[in-house]
Design a protein around this motif. Sequence first.
Motif, mmCIF file in Angstrom:
data_model
loop_
_atom_site.group_PDB
_atom_site.id
_atom_site.type_symbol
_atom_site.label_atom_id
_atom_site.label_comp_id
_atom_site.label_asym_id
_atom_site.label_seq_id
_atom_site.Cartn_x
_atom_site.Cartn_y
_atom_site.Cartn_z
ATOM 1 N N GLU A 1 1.962 6.521 -35.232
ATOM 2 C CA GLU A 1 1.910 7.646 -34.292
ATOM 3 C C GLU A 1 3.288 8.066 -33.791
ATOM 4 O O GLU A 1 3.435 9.122 -33.172
ATOM 5 C CB GLU A 1 1.006 7.299 -33.104
ATOM 6 N N MET A 2 4.310 7.253 -34.061
ATOM 7 C CA MET A 2 5.667 7.562 -33.609
ATOM 8 C C MET A 2 6.499 8.238 -34.708
ATOM 9 O O MET A 2 7.705 8.068 -34.781
ATOM 10 C CB MET A 2 6.360 6.270 -33.142
ATOM 11 N N TRP A 3 5.828 9.031 -35.569
ATOM 12 C CA TRP A 3 6.506 9.670 -36.697
ATOM 13 C C TRP A 3 7.645 10.591 -36.244
ATOM 14 O O TRP A 3 8.572 10.867 -37.005
ATOM 15 C CB TRP A 3 5.496 10.471 -37.511
ATOM 16 N N GLY A 4 7.565 11.083 -35.013
ATOM 17 C CA GLY A 4 8.600 11.991 -34.518
ATOM 18 C C GLY A 4 9.991 11.371 -34.533
ATOM 19 O O GLY A 4 10.996 12.065 -34.748
ATOM 20 N N PHE A 5 10.068 10.060 -34.322
ATOM 21 C CA PHE A 5 11.373 9.394 -34.337
ATOM 22 C C PHE A 5 11.971 9.385 -35.750
ATOM 23 O O PHE A 5 13.187 9.407 -35.911
ATOM 24 C CB PHE A 5 11.250 7.970 -33.790
ATOM 25 N N TYR A 6 11.094 9.363 -36.752
ATOM 26 C CA TYR A 6 11.600 9.483 -38.127
ATOM 27 C C TYR A 6 12.231 10.855 -38.343
ATOM 28 O O TYR A 6 13.297 10.974 -38.959
ATOM 29 C CB TYR A 6 10.466 9.261 -39.126
ATOM 30 N N VAL A 7 11.573 11.898 -37.836
ATOM 31 C CA VAL A 7 12.126 13.253 -37.967
ATOM 32 C C VAL A 7 13.472 13.352 -37.240
ATOM 33 O O VAL A 7 14.396 14.017 -37.714
ATOM 34 C CB VAL A 7 11.130 14.296 -37.418
ATOM 35 N N ALA A 8 13.604 12.658 -36.103
ATOM 36 C CA ALA A 8 14.872 12.653 -35.373
ATOM 37 C C ALA A 8 15.983 12.015 -36.218
ATOM 38 O O ALA A 8 17.105 12.526 -36.278
ATOM 39 C CB ALA A 8 14.713 11.897 -34.056
ATOM 40 N N ILE A 9 15.655 10.888 -36.867
ATOM 41 C CA ILE A 9 16.635 10.232 -37.752
ATOM 42 C C ILE A 9 17.024 11.171 -38.888
ATOM 43 O O ILE A 9 18.198 11.316 -39.236
ATOM 44 C CB ILE A 9 16.053 8.919 -38.304
ATOM 45 N N LEU A 10 16.007 11.831 -39.460
ATOM 46 C CA LEU A 10 16.241 12.770 -40.554
ATOM 47 C C LEU A 10 17.126 13.929 -40.086
ATOM 48 O O LEU A 10 18.016 14.386 -40.821
ATOM 49 C CB LEU A 10 14.894 13.302 -41.066
ATOM 50 N N ALA A 11 16.898 14.394 -38.852
ATOM 51 C CA ALA A 11 17.716 15.480 -38.300
ATOM 52 C C ALA A 11 19.176 15.060 -38.197
ATOM 53 O O ALA A 11 20.092 15.855 -38.485
ATOM 54 C CB ALA A 11 17.183 15.881 -36.922
ATOM 55 N N GLY A 12 19.414 13.812 -37.808
ATOM 56 C CA GLY A 12 20.791 13.312 -37.732
ATOM 57 C C GLY A 12 21.447 13.242 -39.093
ATOM 58 O O GLY A 12 22.615 13.625 -39.262
ATOM 59 N N LEU A 13 20.701 12.762 -40.099
ATOM 60 C CA LEU A 13 21.224 12.690 -41.464
ATOM 61 C C LEU A 13 21.593 14.077 -41.987
ATOM 62 O O LEU A 13 22.681 14.294 -42.535
ATOM 63 C CB LEU A 13 20.180 12.068 -42.391
ATOM 64 N N MET B 1 22.950 9.594 -38.426
ATOM 65 C CA MET B 1 24.156 10.237 -38.941
ATOM 66 C C MET B 1 25.190 9.216 -39.382
ATOM 67 O O MET B 1 25.891 9.407 -40.380
ATOM 68 C CB MET B 1 24.743 11.151 -37.848
ATOM 69 N N LEU B 2 25.282 8.098 -38.661
ATOM 70 C CA LEU B 2 26.284 7.079 -38.963
ATOM 71 C C LEU B 2 25.737 5.918 -39.796
ATOM 72 O O LEU B 2 26.477 4.978 -40.086
ATOM 73 C CB LEU B 2 26.862 6.516 -37.655
ATOM 74 N N SER B 3 24.466 5.981 -40.185
ATOM 75 C CA SER B 3 23.853 4.837 -40.862
ATOM 76 C C SER B 3 24.522 4.519 -42.196
ATOM 77 O O SER B 3 24.577 3.363 -42.608
ATOM 78 C CB SER B 3 22.351 5.079 -41.068
ATOM 79 N N THR B 4 25.027 5.543 -42.890
ATOM 80 C CA THR B 4 25.688 5.309 -44.186
ATOM 81 C C THR B 4 27.208 5.279 -44.022
ATOM 82 O O THR B 4 27.941 5.682 -44.935
ATOM 83 C CB THR B 4 25.285 6.397 -45.200
ATOM 84 N N LEU B 5 27.667 4.792 -42.883
ATOM 85 C CA LEU B 5 29.100 4.782 -42.603
ATOM 86 C C LEU B 5 29.887 3.964 -43.626
ATOM 87 O O LEU B 5 31.044 4.265 -43.909
ATOM 88 C CB LEU B 5 29.359 4.227 -41.192
#
Length: 698
Positions: A324-336, A421-425
């Motif tokens: 049910e917390m799929w929105g946080f995935y979209v937030a991560i995707l937005a940062g990427l 955004m910084l995950s693949t630093l």
Amino acid sequence: MENYLVIITFVCSLIAIGFAAIMAARVLRTSEGTDLMKKISNSIKRGANAYLKRQYSIVAVFFAVMFVVLGVMAFAKLLDPCVPFAFITGGFFSGLSGFVGMKIATASNARTANACRTGLNKGLRIAFSAGSVMGFTVVGLGLLDISVWYFILRFLLHYEAAQITGAMLTFGMGASSMALFARVGGGIFTKAADVGADLVGKVEAGIPEDDERNPAVIADNVGDNVGDVAGMGADLYESYVGSVISAAALGVAAFAGDFRAMALPMILASIGVIASVIGSFFVRTGESTDQKTLLKALRRGTNLSAIFIAVISYFLVRFVLGAEMWGFYVAILAGLIAGVAIGFTTEYYTSDTYKPTKNLADTSETGSATIIIGGLGLGMMSTVAPILIISVCVLVAYFVSGGATFATRGLYGVALAAVGMLSTLGITLATDAYGPVADNAGGIAQMAGLEPEVRERTDALDSLGNTTAATGKGFAIGAAALTALALIASYIDKLRTIDPEFHLDISIMNPVVLIGLFIGACLPFVFAALTMQSVGRAAQAVVIEVRRQFREIVGIMDGKNEPDYARCVDLCTKASLREMVLPTIIAIVVPVAVGLLMGAEAIVGLLAGATATGFLLAIFMSNSGGAWDNAKKYIESGTHGGKGGSQHKSAVVGDTVGDPFKDTSGPAINILIKLLSMVSIVFAGLILQFNLIGFIIG
């Protein structure tokens, strides 16, 4: 479950450090080339080592003083007792990241030049492997610091989640302090040497770049390592840990102390290590020196890493927080997506394969003034796209995470976007850090008199390095803006945790908030002015010294006598170490002073103002500098009369103005806006209890 996830973080930190060690061994197995190449490389190595030794001895005094200050506050129960020690470890690992990067960069410069004698792809592989050592050392040490502190606080001291993040935020302050010293000091060193070498050598004496007859040439190459490598490593370390810890802190606030929300950003960063390792194996190219071909080779690795994270993070969010917390995935995707988009817009404005930089080169036909005017305009215009990208990213991340219903969850989503955004630093920093190695390799090729095609290959790698460095800076600045927003939210949450009865009025109609906003908006300009003036003063000393040597040492121009390289290195070292102290002290003293005078609400205004203007000013300065640099490289490739013509000299002047823009002031501002927030969080308890406005009203 969350405890096992943090164990994964520890394991991934060891994987990152192990991969960095493997890459270092691969580089060190290759040949350094001729005896002359080894001699030049050793001179650069000695200068860089001497500089860092003196810099760290000065910084150690600062950290000792701050340890005492924080210790006194902890004794007075204004801070957690672990805070002073967390501050020290953050600074230590930030400095260590830069030191390791500098060591491998100085060990790989001659090896890259020698590899370019065989082919372009071999040179790229050596330089990129050296950059990978830096990238994976940064993420490895960052995750190691985070996971070790988690285990200490959770299992040895039995802290609750909010106490853990409160203590861990402090090592972000230590990392930011070290990073600011490293970025400012290294930036002043490298640009003072670069400006001095270019103005006297290329413009006045008419000799090529990196000519061994130039007394500042070794200092220039040393500067590439202490500024663009050691400074950048410390900078990106603090960006990385700052984003992870601020997201963890907001997760704790959003989910009432749930350790799973705290663990999510840590494990996301850990998965990024695996993605970066996979992506690094796909960076290779042919023998074409075309910039688009080389860019494609680097993009292949970074894009594959981003795609890997985009896929895995969906299952990660689902597993940790629930479907049910799929929105946080979209937030991560937005940062990427925002990180990739900012990288593209930066590349568009700074690469000589696109119109903006080509048009900037055209302005050299009418002299230095027009190319400077054109570069300033280009940099200002380049701020529009990043600010829109970040704005859309914040809106998407906030609302898909439930911000309309639960504001703290929306802010947690924004913080996760920064981590995304910084995950693949690991690989992003590798593509950035390889540039100074290629630049040094070109200098060694020139001074060692290698074949013309070797210099052509190193120049191609160097020009690409200018673009990837500009892209990396835009990427880091964008992440800094998102992290700074998360840290402002963490500061407000900290105030409410310390005193639940405290009424926080952060309306723009509150005069102390408005005053804080003005002061904060002014701070990045004051900071940029101080660092620019520092470069100017140091560069003047180098220019005078280089002119003196050309005038007094007979036979330099004929190659009969060798210049006094050590004198220029020593001048740059003394000037940069002297000048780096004031900007860093201001970043720490101003928020505390404003808080003690006007209270906690003024700090919110200060942080908001500094974040807004700091983000724009950093983008403007970095992109202007990158465009000027590549416009010069574009002319040197044969357009507008090529090397030695009046257009080239105009472009060199533009590049000289842009050097401190892109390598000193611009990238240091993103550290400033985060350090202001970190300091405010650490001193929140002191400011709440002791402030002049509160005393007068009370």
